[in-house]
Design an enzyme around this catalytic site. Structure first.
Site, PDB file in Angstrom:
ATOM      1  N   LEU A 140       0.823  -1.201   0.000  1.00 32.66           N
ATOM      2  CA  LEU A 140       0.000   0.000   0.000  1.00 32.66           C
ATOM      3  C   LEU A 140       0.865   1.261   0.000  1.00 32.66           C
ATOM      4  CD1 LEU A 140      -3.040   1.082   0.766  1.00 32.66           C
ATOM      5  CD2 LEU A 140      -1.933   1.468   2.960  1.00 32.66           C
ATOM      6  N   HIS A 141       0.455   2.251  -0.761  1.00 33.13           N
ATOM      7  CA  HIS A 141       1.126   3.550  -0.749  1.00 33.13           C
ATOM      8  C   HIS A 141       0.147   4.627  -1.200  1.00 33.13           C
ATOM      9  CE1 HIS A 141       1.956   1.546  -4.596  1.00 33.13           C
ATOM     10  NE2 HIS A 141       1.985   2.748  -5.160  1.00 33.13           N
ATOM     11  N   GLN A 142       0.184   5.743  -0.478  1.00 34.42           N
ATOM     12  CA  GLN A 142      -0.665   6.901  -0.760  1.00 34.42           C
ATOM     13  C   GLN A 142       0.154   7.905  -1.566  1.00 34.42           C
ATOM     14  OE1 GLN A 142      -3.785   7.908   0.046  1.00 34.42           O
ATOM     15  NE2 GLN A 142      -3.739  10.098   0.185  1.00 34.42           N
TER      16      GLN A 142
END
Length: 181
Positions: A140-142
């Site tokens: 996950l990465h924003q």
């Protein structure tokens, strides 16, 4: 045929313009992926980044549960990714403290980028899964992408070239210095 005609066409049904960017296929196809892919922490650049030397890792700031790192393939100068240290693919898999710190780091990233580069706006988002456009779906990465009026100019549209005014290492140093302790 001009460069613009080669890169755009009109959707006959909806009248939408489409811009084709085939140069991104090298990244999408993963030609520089590690052997074994990104699914396991041993090959995941987000798992490896925090342990690498600062200039090599491009990590800007570290928290207890998440860190901010420059995107190696930025859409604009200052394009940050906020990542949990834990190798988790889905937003719903984050625990409460990870979710809170991810949100807080995203806010801080926006403040820092505004301070150092006067961004006019931001694109924020997560691509959940490969079908949604995630290049590294396993971690996950924003995305925190700064935007300025006119940043989608003729160079990218016609010249098929993205102009970034700063080297990644210089951007990292600038953002790191401005990030609150």
């Amino acid at each position: 045929m001009t460069g613009a005609e080669a890169n755009t066409d009109r959707d006959l049904a909806g009248g939408l313009e489409r811009l084709w960017t085939p140069h991104r296929m090298t990244y999408i196809a993963g030609e520089d992926r590690p052997e074994g892919g990104y699914d396991k922490p041993a090959g995941c650049p987000f798992c490896l980044a925090p342990s690498r030397p600062p200039q090599e890792s491009l990590v800007v700031a570290r928290g207890e549960h998440v860190f901010a790192v420059l995107n190696l393939y930025p859409y604009n100068a200052g394009h940050l990714l906020v990542c949990p240290y834990r190798h988790v693919a889905d937003y719903t898999d984050l625990d409460g403290p990870e979710t809170a710190e991810l949100a807080s780091f995203t806010q801080t990233a926006m403040r820092v980028i505004r301070k150092v580069s006067n961004a006019h706006g931001f694109n924020l988002g997560m691509n959940q899964g490969g079908v949604a456009g995630a290049g590294i779906a396993a971690h996950l990465h924003q995305h925190v992408v700064p935007r300025w009026g006119g940043d989608a100019n003729f160079m990218a549209v016609i010249g098929r070239t993205k102009v970034l005014p700063q080297l990644l290492g210089d951007t990292r140093d600038l953002l790191t210095r401005a990030w609150p302790s």
